[in-house]
Design a protein around this motif. Sequence first.
Motif, PDB file in Angstrom:
ATOM      1  N   LEU A 256     121.658  18.171  42.713  1.00  0.00           N
ATOM      2  CA  LEU A 256     121.414  19.236  41.871  1.00  0.00           C
ATOM      3  C   LEU A 256     122.822  19.822  41.056  1.00  0.00           C
ATOM      4  O   LEU A 256     123.009  20.669  40.334  1.00  0.00           O
ATOM      5  N   ALA A 257     124.079  19.315  41.636  1.00  0.00           N
ATOM      6  CA  ALA A 257     125.174  19.913  41.419  1.00  0.00           C
ATOM      7  C   ALA A 257     125.559  19.761  39.965  1.00  0.00           C
ATOM      8  O   ALA A 257     125.304  18.967  39.518  1.00  0.00           O
ATOM      9  N   PRO A 258     125.959  20.891  39.452  1.00  0.00           N
ATOM     10  CA  PRO A 258     126.267  20.915  37.940  1.00  0.00           C
ATOM     11  C   PRO A 258     127.614  19.730  37.612  1.00  0.00           C
ATOM     12  O   PRO A 258     128.548  20.441  37.110  1.00  0.00           O
ATOM     13  N   MET A 259     127.367  18.747  37.847  1.00  0.00           N
ATOM     14  CA  MET A 259     128.839  17.696  37.763  1.00  0.00           C
ATOM     15  C   MET A 259     129.190  17.700  36.362  1.00  0.00           C
ATOM     16  O   MET A 259     130.389  17.676  36.209  1.00  0.00           O
TER      17      MET A 259
ATOM     18  N   SER B 269     130.908  27.126  47.719  1.00  0.00           N
ATOM     19  CA  SER B 269     130.773  25.594  48.032  1.00  0.00           C
ATOM     20  C   SER B 269     129.176  25.380  48.010  1.00  0.00           C
ATOM     21  O   SER B 269     128.804  24.384  47.352  1.00  0.00           O
ATOM     22  N   LYS B 270     128.301  25.996  48.319  1.00  0.00           N
ATOM     23  CA  LYS B 270     126.818  26.000  48.504  1.00  0.00           C
ATOM     24  C   LYS B 270     126.268  25.908  47.155  1.00  0.00           C
ATOM     25  O   LYS B 270     125.236  25.204  46.872  1.00  0.00           O
ATOM     26  N   ILE B 271     126.871  26.694  46.367  1.00  0.00           N
ATOM     27  CA  ILE B 271     126.405  27.067  44.906  1.00  0.00           C
ATOM     28  C   ILE B 271     126.808  25.962  44.164  1.00  0.00           C
ATOM     29  O   ILE B 271     125.749  25.471  43.289  1.00  0.00           O
ATOM     30  N   VAL B 272     127.971  25.312  44.125  1.00  0.00           N
ATOM     31  CA  VAL B 272     128.459  24.373  43.237  1.00  0.00           C
ATOM     32  C   VAL B 272     128.003  22.709  44.126  1.00  0.00           C
ATOM     33  O   VAL B 272     127.163  22.148  43.460  1.00  0.00           O
ATOM     34  N   ALA B 273     128.556  22.558  45.084  1.00  0.00           N
ATOM     35  CA  ALA B 273     128.604  21.526  45.723  1.00  0.00           C
ATOM     36  C   ALA B 273     129.510  21.763  47.089  1.00  0.00           C
ATOM     37  O   ALA B 273     130.406  21.942  47.085  1.00  0.00           O
ATOM     38  N   PRO B 274     128.905  21.117  48.314  1.00  0.00           N
ATOM     39  CA  PRO B 274     129.391  21.168  49.520  1.00  0.00           C
ATOM     40  C   PRO B 274     130.936  20.631  49.562  1.00  0.00           C
ATOM     41  O   PRO B 274     131.799  21.283  50.321  1.00  0.00           O
TER      42      PRO B 274
END
Length: 470
Positions: free
Chosen positions: A121-124, A317-322
């Motif tokens: 789900l990360a906003p890559m 980090s949890k919001i975007v990506a670990p």
Amino acid sequence: MLRPWQFEIQLDKNCDKPLYLQIADAIIQAVKSGKLSSGNALPGSRQLAGLFQVNRNTVIEALDVLIAEGWLITIDRKGTFVADVSPEMFTDKKNEPQTNTISKEIKPHLIFDDGLPDSSLAPMNDLARAYREIFNRKSRRQIMGYSSELGDIEFRKAIVQMLNFKRGMNVSPDQICITRGSQMAMYLAAHCLLSKDDFIMIENPGYKPAWEAFENAGAKLLPINVKSDGLDLGEVESYLKKHSNIKAIYVTPHHQFPTTVTMSLKKRLKLIELSNQYGFTIIEDDYDNEFHFGQRPILPISSYSKAKNFVYIGTLSKIVAPALRIGYLATSIENIEKIARHRKIIDVQGDNIMEEAILNLINEGKIKRHLKKTSLIYKAKRDYFESLCKLYLKDKIMLTKPEGGLAFWIVPKNEIDLQKVCNELLKKGIQIMSPEKFSFENPVSGLRLGYASLNEKQMEEGILALSKYL
């Protein structure tokens, strides 16, 4: 007889903050200032709605928030009253949990981690675009040099705005240090506050990577049992009377790791009182504040003006990506100066480019929209996970549906060797965190099951397999 309503609430209907939260915060301020005292009765919701000139449902929502946070209590057939909260308390001013070590012999196909987000789900795309924009700037050379060891000043300002507006804190940019994840923040705090043979109180069960940081600084650990409403403060007081060199306490009061319980308002205020009395620092790890599915997240201990000795640790980090290591800590300027000196020894500065990229997403509202979307997804996953537990484990475990966080804490009703259960499941390719991962000495009787990174099929497979061993 109900207490007459003697103060006015000015509501701003053009403000971004919902009306029910404006009402709730105004009543909290009235309790803090002593305008409302413990035991005072509030008028009924219809009368309040008339006084505030709002819909009655708005008032009910505000009262629900205040009851959930411990400011008000209800008594059957009598009404709503101010809880036992002393106004004197207000007169003065994980690292994300890591997954288990995977057995070299068996590579699991299904992992119940300790509460990691779904990386898919990360906003890559948004993040990649932000990076491209940074490198396309004419001034891009400026970000390739050295900068402050505390982090980019504009990024720190964004963190300050978030902490002050969303979490009720009162900090400035020079009280913030940006770190490579919250574990680095823990390490810096430990080496700033602790020396050889100092004592630090910890939650048991609790977060072992933090304990390791404290021990690395030379400190000795004093375990405190966790109850249904947070730390056993009787044990805290007992340690304080016994040891003179207790320098800190480490807590996860919002969603306690690993049990997910929330520390009650009364205990949070008492802990602040003890901190001020004995001079120890409260290290508060608010590792998943953003993922809360109730009325709103509980305000941090560090947000209370009476709290003088605090280090507040959080993460993005949890919001975007670990994989993107961005944490932060907020504390006194005196502590920040010590932390800055220590930071330069191990890491001259943070990742300026990543900080600017994340700042772009914050300023454009992308992070806010991402959080709103993922919170709905995780809430649905949480509810489905609970339904599976009720279907397959209802007679075998005790559990409380968590109001936030990305994991459940389940306790078997019967005495059972949980380590053996973990070993048997691993043979079938299903990995669960061993209870020893968060126990101080004797393994605690409970399992922490992260659900956010699993789909519905995986959740059902894992719970069904677990049911056969419980």
